[in-house]
Design an enzyme around this catalytic site. Structure first.
Site, PDB file in Angstrom:
ATOM      1  N   SER A   1       0.792  -1.234   0.000  1.00 47.07           N
ATOM      2  CA  SER A   1       0.000   0.000   0.000  1.00 47.07           C
ATOM      3  C   SER A   1       0.822   1.282   0.000  1.00 47.07           C
ATOM      4  O   SER A   1       0.259   2.356  -0.219  1.00 47.07           O
ATOM      5  CB  SER A   1      -0.936   0.011   1.202  1.00 47.07           C
ATOM      6  OG  SER A   1      -2.148  -0.564   0.834  1.00 47.07           O
TER       7      SER A   1
ATOM      8  N   LYS B   1       0.490   3.399  -2.921  1.00 50.90           N
ATOM      9  CA  LYS B   1      -0.664   4.294  -3.082  1.00 50.90           C
ATOM     10  C   LYS B   1      -0.230   5.761  -3.060  1.00 50.90           C
ATOM     11  O   LYS B   1      -0.864   6.624  -3.661  1.00 50.90           O
ATOM     12  CB  LYS B   1      -1.706   4.012  -1.997  1.00 50.90           C
ATOM     13  CG  LYS B   1      -2.347   2.610  -2.140  1.00 50.90           C
ATOM     14  CD  LYS B   1      -3.300   2.301  -1.012  1.00 50.90           C
ATOM     15  CE  LYS B   1      -4.210   1.104  -1.261  1.00 50.90           C
ATOM     16  NZ  LYS B   1      -3.625  -0.212  -1.159  1.00 50.90           N
TER      17      LYS B   1
ATOM     18  N   TYR C   1      -2.497  -2.185 -10.843  1.00 51.90           N
ATOM     19  CA  TYR C   1      -2.546  -2.036  -9.378  1.00 51.90           C
ATOM     20  C   TYR C   1      -1.772  -3.161  -8.688  1.00 51.90           C
ATOM     21  O   TYR C   1      -0.954  -2.910  -7.796  1.00 51.90           O
ATOM     22  CB  TYR C   1      -4.019  -2.019  -8.918  1.00 51.90           C
ATOM     23  CG  TYR C   1      -4.180  -2.096  -7.416  1.00 51.90           C
ATOM     24  CD1 TYR C   1      -3.974  -0.976  -6.610  1.00 51.90           C
ATOM     25  CD2 TYR C   1      -4.508  -3.298  -6.793  1.00 51.90           C
ATOM     26  CE1 TYR C   1      -4.094  -1.064  -5.226  1.00 51.90           C
ATOM     27  CE2 TYR C   1      -4.630  -3.385  -5.414  1.00 51.90           C
ATOM     28  CZ  TYR C   1      -4.422  -2.269  -4.635  1.00 51.90           C
ATOM     29  OH  TYR C   1      -4.529  -2.355  -3.270  1.00 51.90           O
TER      30      TYR C   1
ATOM     31  N   TYR D   1      -4.345   3.257   7.691  1.00 46.33           N
ATOM     32  CA  TYR D   1      -5.625   2.550   7.685  1.00 46.33           C
ATOM     33  C   TYR D   1      -6.526   3.128   8.786  1.00 46.33           C
ATOM     34  O   TYR D   1      -6.463   4.323   9.082  1.00 46.33           O
ATOM     35  CB  TYR D   1      -5.446   1.038   7.891  1.00 46.33           C
ATOM     36  CG  TYR D   1      -4.428   0.395   6.974  1.00 46.33           C
ATOM     37  CD1 TYR D   1      -4.599   0.438   5.588  1.00 46.33           C
ATOM     38  CD2 TYR D   1      -3.321  -0.261   7.463  1.00 46.33           C
ATOM     39  CE1 TYR D   1      -3.683  -0.176   4.737  1.00 46.33           C
ATOM     40  CE2 TYR D   1      -2.404  -0.882   6.614  1.00 46.33           C
ATOM     41  CZ  TYR D   1      -2.595  -0.832   5.270  1.00 46.33           C
ATOM     42  OH  TYR D   1      -1.692  -1.431   4.442  1.00 46.33           O
TER      43      TYR D   1
ATOM     44  N   VAL E   1       0.955  -3.856   3.729  1.00 42.07           N
ATOM     45  CA  VAL E   1       0.858  -5.158   4.385  1.00 42.07           C
ATOM     46  C   VAL E   1       2.102  -6.032   4.196  1.00 42.07           C
ATOM     47  O   VAL E   1       2.198  -7.108   4.782  1.00 42.07           O
ATOM     48  CB  VAL E   1      -0.411  -5.959   3.963  1.00 42.07           C
ATOM     49  CG1 VAL E   1      -1.665  -5.310   4.493  1.00 42.07           C
ATOM     50  CG2 VAL E   1      -0.477  -6.148   2.466  1.00 42.07           C
TER      51      VAL E   1
HETATM   52  N1  GLU Z   1      -1.897  -5.302  -2.471  1.00 45.44           N
HETATM   53  C1  GLU Z   1      -2.595  -5.245  -1.232  1.00 45.44           C
HETATM   54  C2  GLU Z   1      -4.083  -5.404  -1.474  1.00 45.44           C
HETATM   55  O1  GLU Z   1      -4.552  -4.971  -2.472  1.00 45.44           O
HETATM   56  C3  GLU Z   1      -2.305  -3.938  -0.589  1.00 45.44           C
HETATM   57  C4  GLU Z   1      -2.919  -3.839   0.761  1.00 45.44           C
HETATM   58  C5  GLU Z   1      -2.135  -3.023   1.727  1.00 45.44           C
HETATM   59  O2  GLU Z   1      -0.905  -2.987   1.737  1.00 45.44           O
HETATM   60  O3  GLU Z   1      -2.824  -2.398   2.521  1.00 45.44           O
HETATM   61  O4  GLU Z   1      -4.783  -5.982  -0.692  1.00 45.44           O
END
Ligand code: GLU
Length: 304
Positions: free
Chosen positions: A61, A64, A189, A240, A258
């Protein structure tokens, strides 16, 4: 500084046994839950590190932040925020209910999965390959690391099991939030999340953000205004549904993933990258949070 970092890592090791590595993406379950490392890049270009800073892991993430910056560069902030909101959430990073309850059917913010899938859909490029190459090159430029690539085992694992993300993406396509080929957008993604990095790379991204969008070599990557927006969204949404607690106790713009990484940007001071694959219930690195908490207190890093 090196001594401080070494002591903090030593102190925080005990926390790693209280978390668990992510397993919903099967390939991530192979990470070493005991690993813990840190890299700090200050704005004078000095760098300090301790622990397992050199282990490679996937950006998850934290990508992002990169895809949001690129979507803003390609479309401007005004357009991007017609497709995605700026509000924090108390639901998990892959929440589906959030999408349905929000009035405009927009994802709440660019730091949760739905929001990032929406920002990825806005990145310029004729083909999926062109888009991911732009994301890779942008990441290589900010980190100064031309070797950054994709971990294809993690990518395949995500692609095979990413049905929740598929659900989010098709729902957004149905509501006109994203346009184009959904599978292609998801592919970009998944690949963006599977970029393989170290703490050093994420500290360098943090340093650029801390430096208002300018690299250590004085090259500007994004405008000061876009950088301000990105950092603000990191404060309110980057950890989060634990973002509020993190702001109170640590007070630094940050984004976790994650894979166990946390990228942090201390305005006008430093970028910090930490790794610790054992996660807490919200999906944040349990040891990584403890490291940042201790470092923030020790060096008085809170922006508040
Ligand atoms: N690639 C992970 C997903 O799409 C990223 C989630 C994360 O790091 O929060 O679930």
């Amino acid at each position: 500084m090196k001594r401080i970092l070494e002591n903090i890592i030593e102190d925080c090791r005990k926390w790693t046994s209280k978390g668990e590595v992510a397993s919903y993406i099967p390939e991530l379950a192979k990470a070493n839950p005991e690993a813990l490392g840190i890299w700090v890049t200050n704005l004078g270009g000095e760098e300090y590190f301790a622990g397992d800073w050199d282990i490679k892991f996937t950006i998850q993430s934290m990508s992002k932040v990169i895809t949001l910056m690129l979507a803003i560069l390609d479309n401007g902030t005004e357009y991007v925020f017609t497709k995605v909101g700026m509000e924090p959430t108390e639901s998990g990073f892959n929440s589906i209910t959030n999408l349905e309850t929000h009035e405009q059917k927009q994802p709440l913010n660019p730091m949760i999965n739905a929001g990032a899938i929406a920002t990825v859909s806005l990145i310029n490029g004729e083909t999926a390959d062109e888009k991911i190459n732009r994301i890779l090159n942008f990441t290589r430029k900010i980190t100064g690391n031309d070797e950054i690539g994709i971990n294809y085992n993690v990518y395949e694992s995500e692609k095979k099991t990413g049905n929740r993300n598929r659900a989010l993406a098709y729902y957004m396509k149905g509501n006109g939030i994203i346009e184009g080929d959904v599978e292609e957008i998801l592919d970009v993604y998944f690949k963006a999340c599977s970029m393989e990095i170290t703490c050093k790379d994420i500290a360098r991204i943090g340093a650029m953000l801390a430096n208002d969008g300018v690299l250590i070599n004085n090259e500007r990557v994004i405008s000061r205004e876009a950088c301000r927006i990105v950092k603000t969204i990191m404060v309110t949404c980057g950890m989060y549904d634990a973002s509020g607690k993190f702001a109170v106790h640590i007070g630094i713009p940050a984004k976790s993933g994650v894979g166990g990484g946390i990228m942090a940007a201390v305005p006008r001071r430093m970028g910090i990258g930490v790794v610790g694959p054992a996660l807490d219930a919200q999906g944040n690195s349990i040891g990584g949070i403890k490291i940042l908490e201790k470092l923030s207190h020790e060096l008085d890093l809170s922006i508040f």
